[in-house]
Structures are given as C-alpha cells and as structure tokens.
Design a protein around this motif. Structure first.
Motif, PDB file in Angstrom:
ATOM      1  N   ASN A 271       6.444  48.730   5.778  1.00  0.00           N
ATOM      2  CA  ASN A 271       7.466  49.571   5.136  1.00  0.00           C
ATOM      3  C   ASN A 271       8.874  49.043   5.380  1.00  0.00           C
ATOM      4  N   LEU A 272       9.138  48.604   6.602  1.00  0.00           N
ATOM      5  CA  LEU A 272      10.463  48.063   6.914  1.00  0.00           C
ATOM      6  C   LEU A 272      10.722  46.780   6.136  1.00  0.00           C
ATOM      7  N   SER A 273       9.689  45.965   6.000  1.00  0.00           N
ATOM      8  CA  SER A 273       9.829  44.719   5.229  1.00  0.00           C
ATOM      9  C   SER A 273      10.108  45.026   3.760  1.00  0.00           C
ATOM     10  N   LEU A 274       9.426  46.022   3.208  1.00  0.00           N
ATOM     11  CA  LEU A 274       9.665  46.409   1.816  1.00  0.00           C
ATOM     12  C   LEU A 274      11.099  46.873   1.618  1.00  0.00           C
ATOM     13  N   ILE A 275      11.624  47.610   2.585  1.00  0.00           N
ATOM     14  CA  ILE A 275      13.011  48.084   2.491  1.00  0.00           C
ATOM     15  C   ILE A 275      13.977  46.896   2.461  1.00  0.00           C
ATOM     16  N   VAL A 276      13.805  45.983   3.410  1.00  0.00           N
ATOM     17  CA  VAL A 276      14.726  44.843   3.515  1.00  0.00           C
ATOM     18  C   VAL A 276      14.653  43.973   2.265  1.00  0.00           C
ATOM     19  N   ILE A 277      13.423  43.677   1.805  1.00  0.00           N
ATOM     20  CA  ILE A 277      13.261  42.796   0.641  1.00  0.00           C
ATOM     21  C   ILE A 277      13.827  43.453  -0.616  1.00  0.00           C
ATOM     22  N   SER A 278      13.540  44.756  -0.809  1.00  0.00           N
ATOM     23  CA  SER A 278      14.017  45.429  -2.018  1.00  0.00           C
ATOM     24  C   SER A 278      15.541  45.535  -2.045  1.00  0.00           C
ATOM     25  N   ILE A 279      16.163  45.763  -0.871  1.00  0.00           N
ATOM     26  CA  ILE A 279      17.629  45.797  -0.825  1.00  0.00           C
ATOM     27  C   ILE A 279      18.201  44.434  -1.209  1.00  0.00           C
ATOM     28  N   ALA A 280      17.584  43.370  -0.675  1.00  0.00           N
ATOM     29  CA  ALA A 280      18.053  42.027  -1.009  1.00  0.00           C
ATOM     30  C   ALA A 280      17.904  41.747  -2.512  1.00  0.00           C
ATOM     31  N   LEU A 281      16.783  42.185  -3.091  1.00  0.00           N
ATOM     32  CA  LEU A 281      16.574  41.968  -4.526  1.00  0.00           C
ATOM     33  C   LEU A 281      17.549  42.785  -5.367  1.00  0.00           C
ATOM     34  N   LEU A 282      17.845  44.013  -4.923  1.00  0.00           N
ATOM     35  CA  LEU A 282      18.803  44.837  -5.655  1.00  0.00           C
ATOM     36  C   LEU A 282      20.191  44.195  -5.688  1.00  0.00           C
ATOM     37  N   ILE A 283      20.522  43.516  -4.595  1.00  0.00           N
ATOM     38  CA  ILE A 283      21.847  42.891  -4.514  1.00  0.00           C
ATOM     39  C   ILE A 283      21.904  41.592  -5.311  1.00  0.00           C
ATOM     40  N   PHE A 284      20.849  40.762  -5.169  1.00  0.00           N
ATOM     41  CA  PHE A 284      20.920  39.412  -5.723  1.00  0.00           C
ATOM     42  C   PHE A 284      20.100  39.218  -7.012  1.00  0.00           C
ATOM     43  N   TYR A 285      19.143  40.130  -7.282  1.00  0.00           N
ATOM     44  CA  TYR A 285      18.281  39.900  -8.437  1.00  0.00           C
ATOM     45  C   TYR A 285      17.866  41.257  -9.018  1.00  0.00           C
ATOM     46  N   ARG A 286      18.804  41.907  -9.675  1.00  0.00           N
ATOM     47  CA  ARG A 286      18.599  43.282 -10.134  1.00  0.00           C
ATOM     48  C   ARG A 286      17.562  43.394 -11.245  1.00  0.00           C
ATOM     49  N   ASP A 287      17.240  42.299 -11.921  1.00  0.00           N
ATOM     50  CA  ASP A 287      16.272  42.363 -13.007  1.00  0.00           C
ATOM     51  C   ASP A 287      14.825  42.250 -12.519  1.00  0.00           C
ATOM     52  N   PHE A 288      14.618  42.213 -11.225  1.00  0.00           N
ATOM     53  CA  PHE A 288      13.265  42.076 -10.674  1.00  0.00           C
ATOM     54  C   PHE A 288      12.423  43.302 -11.031  1.00  0.00           C
TER      55      PHE A 288
END
Length: 593
Positions: A271-288
């Motif tokens: 769950n913690l990994s999903l949070i970190v990865i999704s935040i990074a994707l929201l910042i750098f790759y919003r079309d994911f």
C-alpha cells in the motif's frame, strides 16, 4: 421567445418523467456522459440524454477525465407564489460542479475554491417567480477516479438542520480524538511504550480522514484548498496502514502469530509503495492509466481487512481480553470497508454513508483509547501493589534481621554466662584463696573456651574462603558431643577455598539447618553434600528425622529467614519434607567469575 418555446417543448416531451417535488414545482431531468470532457454547451442538443429521477444513482464507475452533463427542466406551477429550492448533488467529493442557469454560472467542488453553503451536500440555490420555468445545465467533473452521484431538491431548513448536526458531530469527534491523543501522549511520556505512539499516529490520521470524508475540512477548515480528492484517497490509505501497524502491535502478532505479522507487513509495504508510485505518476505523468492502481489497491485493502479480522479472532485463544477488544473495535470497520469496496465495484447497490464512517471511527478510536488508558491504570495499580509488597518485604526483612540478631546475641550471652562468667567468678575466688597455681590453670582453660566460642561463632578460616574445612571442623566438634546422632559431610569437586561473599552466610545456614534437624527433626543421621559446577554451587542437606507436612506446617520463621538470605545472593532454595520420612533441603547459589 424562442427559449420559452423550447422549454415548453421539452416540458411536453419529458412529461412522463416529471416528478412532483411539492405542489408548486415540477422537474424533468436527464444526463449524458462526455468521456473525453470535450463537449461545449453548443453541441449538447445533438447528444443523446438518458432520463433519471431524484435519488436515482448515476454511476459510470472508473473514469479518466470524464464529465457528466445533467439537464434539468423545472417549472413553478403556482401562478401566485414564488418558490425557493436547492438543487443538491449528494457526493461531496466531486472535483467540480458547474451550474449554467441562463446567463449565470456557479462553480462548486473539491478542485475549486467554491464552497457549498451546506456541509451535508453540494447545493445550488434556485429561485422561481410565480409560474416561472427554468432550463438548467450542470456539468459534473471528476478526474481519474470512480464517479457516482445522485441529485435531489431540498428545502433550506432541512439542509441547515442536517449540516448543523454533521458539523456538531464532526467537531465532537475531532475534540474527543485530540483529548485521547493528549491523554495517550502523557502515557507515552510516562511509560515509553511505542504502542501509544502507534495509537497517536493512527488517531491523527483517523481525524484527518474523517474531516475530509465528511467535507468538514473543505467546508470549515480549509475552504480554499483544491486537492481534497487526492487528499481523501492518500489520507485514507495512510490511515489504514497506521491502523494495521497499531493492531499488529496491539495483538503482538510478531510473537503470537508471526506468519500473519509478515503478511500484514507485506500488505502495508504494498500500500505504501502504491501511494509513492501514484504520487510520482500524478506529478510527472498525469496521463497514466490509474485504473489498475485503484483496483489492486482496493483488493489489497479488502484482503488486509479480512486478515486483521482473522488475526483478532485467532487472538481469542491466546489472550482473550485483548482479542475481544480488537474484534469489537474492528468488526464495524470490516463491515464499512467491505461495503465501500463492494459498492465501488458495483457488487452491491449501496454502502454505508459518511456519517456511519464517522460513528465507526469515533467508536473505534474511543474504544482503543479506553483500552490503552485502562491497561495503563491496571499496570499502575499492579505496580502500586508490588511497591507495597516490596515495602512489606523490606519491613519483614528488617524485623527478621533484628530477631536473628537478638537470638544470636542471646546465644552468645548464654555461652558467656555459662562458660566465661562462671570461670571468671571461680578465678576471682581462687585469687582470694591465694591459690595462684589453680587460678593460672583456670585462666588457660578460660582462654581455650573463648577461642572455641569464637571459632563456633565464625571460624577464622572463613576469611580465606575455607568453607568446607570450617564446616568439617565444626561438624567434628558437634559429633564429639552427640551420642544418638551423626553428622556427615561430603564434598564433590568442591574447592578448598572459594572466594565468594556468601561463604559466611552459608556457614551459618549450615549450622542452623543442623541444629533444626537435631532439635526439631530428631534426626539420627544428617548428610551434607557440596558440589561445584561451572556457574553455581549446590548444597544438599538430608536428614532421616520425623519430617513435617508442608501443607499444614509451612516453612516457619527459621526456614523463611534462610530462604531470604539465599535469595539475596540470587540463589534458589528448595525444601521437600514428608511426615515421618525426613527432610531434603537444596540450595543453589551462583558463582561470579
């Protein structure tokens, strides 16, 4: 004029779907989904709309940048009175709601600075003159997430009453949480128990999640903040991770259920990994494509809920009270979380609302706060009892020491009176008779008696650690005066000299046990055995006397005193006696190399 005719046409065509809100207001509604959020109002007439009624749910499931256009045709049937109503959208976590009413545009939602007048719902005010009809568009927008909502028309008094109740309830909940946080913070400073830290972290995140979910944060605390949609998701995930960690330590899964502890830890890491990865994707790759993150996250969330509930049930066999507390606290959480996930995937039609989540969280935080506070109080009371027991033991020890000293002084006084006092008186008499020769001989005997008394009290050889030799010397002297009993001493790998502070006490203990066996046990044979091992010395005292019933008689003052002296040196004292079968006493005392 054209607009009036168009509205009249719509009213006629949609009459079959018209609903009577009250005797004055009629409404017809329909919706269409713009999956790319590319429509403008100019192209809406060419789109296909689906009719729906008040409180009918519009659920498009997971969406990526979709928008839902809602069309409302309303008419005041009363030609004499004005009507005021509120168009409400019953989902506080929509990114944006845009109302197009003639020339006016109003905006509400998480991603906007617009704030609904009511915490209970997102609501737009609509005013109708007598006989007036209105045509209203509402654009519902929610970015990457699940989207569902209903609408209703409500009056202001009901909305104000519901909002006041929710604000009061949420404020009370937050206040109780912070009161419990203060109490448990003080308990942590007093005990240094990490469980209180986990509870504090879990409670803070619970308060944050409740404030966001109930719209309290948006409506009351941070009205201009525009990222509550993401805040709700991530705060909820972190809140559940904190709850898992707290329950893990509360049930002590690492020790009691190590496999479940590892699985719970694994779920938390995922769950913690999903949070970190999704935040990074929201910042750098919003079309994911975040669909799989949501699905996988919800699956892990549900699995974790079931696992923790299973752990609480299993803990009933290990520690019933703690297991019951965890079970009763977690059961409502299990029901609420399972309903939320099943509703999200469309398996069940409805889930428990935000108010239920508030009640459940308040109940859960309050229960665990009560349990931790009660545990501390129980420990505090037990410590007080232990302190009272320690004080009593110290007082008893002082009393015992005083009684032993008094008894030994009486013994010494009796010996001096019987042997020394009488001979001194005899010597004085001899000097009065001028019989110096016999007086000198008596003085020599007196010196020998004093030396013998000194040796009996504490042999000089003990200063050098010669315990075995001192005991053998005393036993030889005792055997010389015994006619119907015998004392034997055997040493096995026992050193001639032993440099330990307890040799003096053990010498006196041995003499006291011999005296007890002869005087009270009426023993015919007393056997003493001494052993030395790598880290301790073992002493065994066996007699064939009359023994005693330990259940009825107990150890008595003398044996209790001996046990306390042995315990002082962190040793072990064990006694076994059977009536008419003798007594066996074993003493183990550690050696400090």
């Amino acid at each position: 004029m054209k607009i009036t005719c168009f509205i009249s046409l719509l009213l006629c065509s949609c009459f079959s779907f018209a609903q009577t809100v009250n005797k004055q207001l009629l409404i017809s509604s329909a919706f269409a989904v713009d999956y790319n959020s590319s429509w403008s109002r100019t192209v809406l007439q060419q789109q296909k709309f689906h009719s729906f009624r008040q409180n009918d749910e519009v659920n498009i499931g997971y969406n990526k940048n979709a928008a839902v256009w809602c069309r409302f045709v309303l008419k005041n049937n009363n030609a004499e009175e004005s009507v005021k109503t509120w168009l409400c959208f019953n989902n506080n976590h929509i990114d944006s709601l845009t109302l197009y009413d003639a020339e006016s545009v109003k905006i509400l939602g998480d991603r906007t600075t617009g704030r609904s007048p009511f915490i209970e719902t997102l609501a737009f005010e609509l005013n109708f003159k007598p006989g007036e009809a209105k045509f209203v568009w509402v654009r519902v927008k929610k970015e990457t997430s699940f989207l569902d909502f209903t609408y209703s028309l409500d009056n202001q008094a009901d909305l104000e009453a519901k909002s006041a109740l929710k604000i009061a309830l949420t404020s009370f909940f937050v206040g109780i949480v912070f009161l419990l946080l203060m109490i448990n913070g003080i308990l942590f400073l007093m005990t240094k128990d990490r469980l209180y830290v986990y509870y504090i972290g879990y409670s803070i995140l619970t308060a944050c999640y409740a404030a966001i979910t109930t719209n309290f944060a948006k409506h009351v605390l941070f009205t201009g903040f525009r990222f509550f949609s993401e805040g709700r998701i991530y705060t909820g995930a972190l809140w559940y991770i904190a709850l898992s960690i707290f329950l893990d330590h509360f049930l002590n899964l690492r020790k009691n259920q190590p496999i479940k502890h590892k699985v719970v830890t694994g779920f938390n890491i995922i769950n913690l990994s999903l949070i970190v990865i999704s935040i990074a994707l929201l910042i750098f790759y919003r079309d994911f494509e975040f669909r799989y993150f949501f699905v996988f996250g919800y699956i892990v969330f549900l699995a974790s809920i079931i696992l923790l509930f299973w752990s609480a049930v299993s803990h009933l066999k290990i520690e019933r009270t703690q297991g019951i507390y965890a079970l009763f606290a977690f059961l409502p959480q299990l029901v609420w979380g399972a309903c939320l996930i099943l509703k999200t995937f469309g398996i069940i039609p409805n889930s428990l609302g935000d108010n239920w989540m508030l009640f459940i969280s308040l109940y859960e935080v309050f229960l665990f706060g009560y349990v931790l506070s009660r545990n501390y109080i129980d420990v505090f009371l037990k410590n007080n009892q232990l302190m009272e027991q320690v004080i009593f033991e110290k007082e008893s020890s002082l009393k015992t020491i005083s009684e032993v000293q008094l008894r030994e002084r009486r013994n010494i006084a009796n010996i001096i009176h019987d042997k020394v006092g009488s001979k001194i008186a005899h010597i004085i008499h001899l000097f009065d008779m001028k019989n110096t020769k016999l007086a000198k001989q008596t003085i020599g005997e007196l010196a020998e008696d004093i030396r013998d008394i000194s040796h009996k009290i504490l042999p000089k050889a003990l200063d050098d650690g010669a315990l075995a030799a001192s005991l053998q010397s005393q036993i030889t002297s005792l055997n010389a005066g015994l006619t119907e009993a015998k004392i034997e001493l055997f040493c096995y790998d026992f050193p001639e000299k032993i440099n330990e502070p307890w040799v003096y006490d053990l010498y006196l203990i041995a003499l006291e046990l011999i005296n007890n066996a002869l005087k009270h046990g009426q023993a015919g044979l007393i056997t003493i055995e001494c052993y030395q091992y790598s880290n301790h010395c073992h002493f065994q005292f066996v007699d064939d006397g009359i023994g005693f019933d330990m259940q009825e008689t107990g150890k008595g003052f003398g044996l209790e005193n001996i046990e306390k002296r042995v315990n002082y040196y962190r040793g072990d004292f064990e006694i076994n006696s059977v009536k008419n079968e003798g007594t066996i006493i074993q003493i183990n005392i550690p050696i400090h190399h």
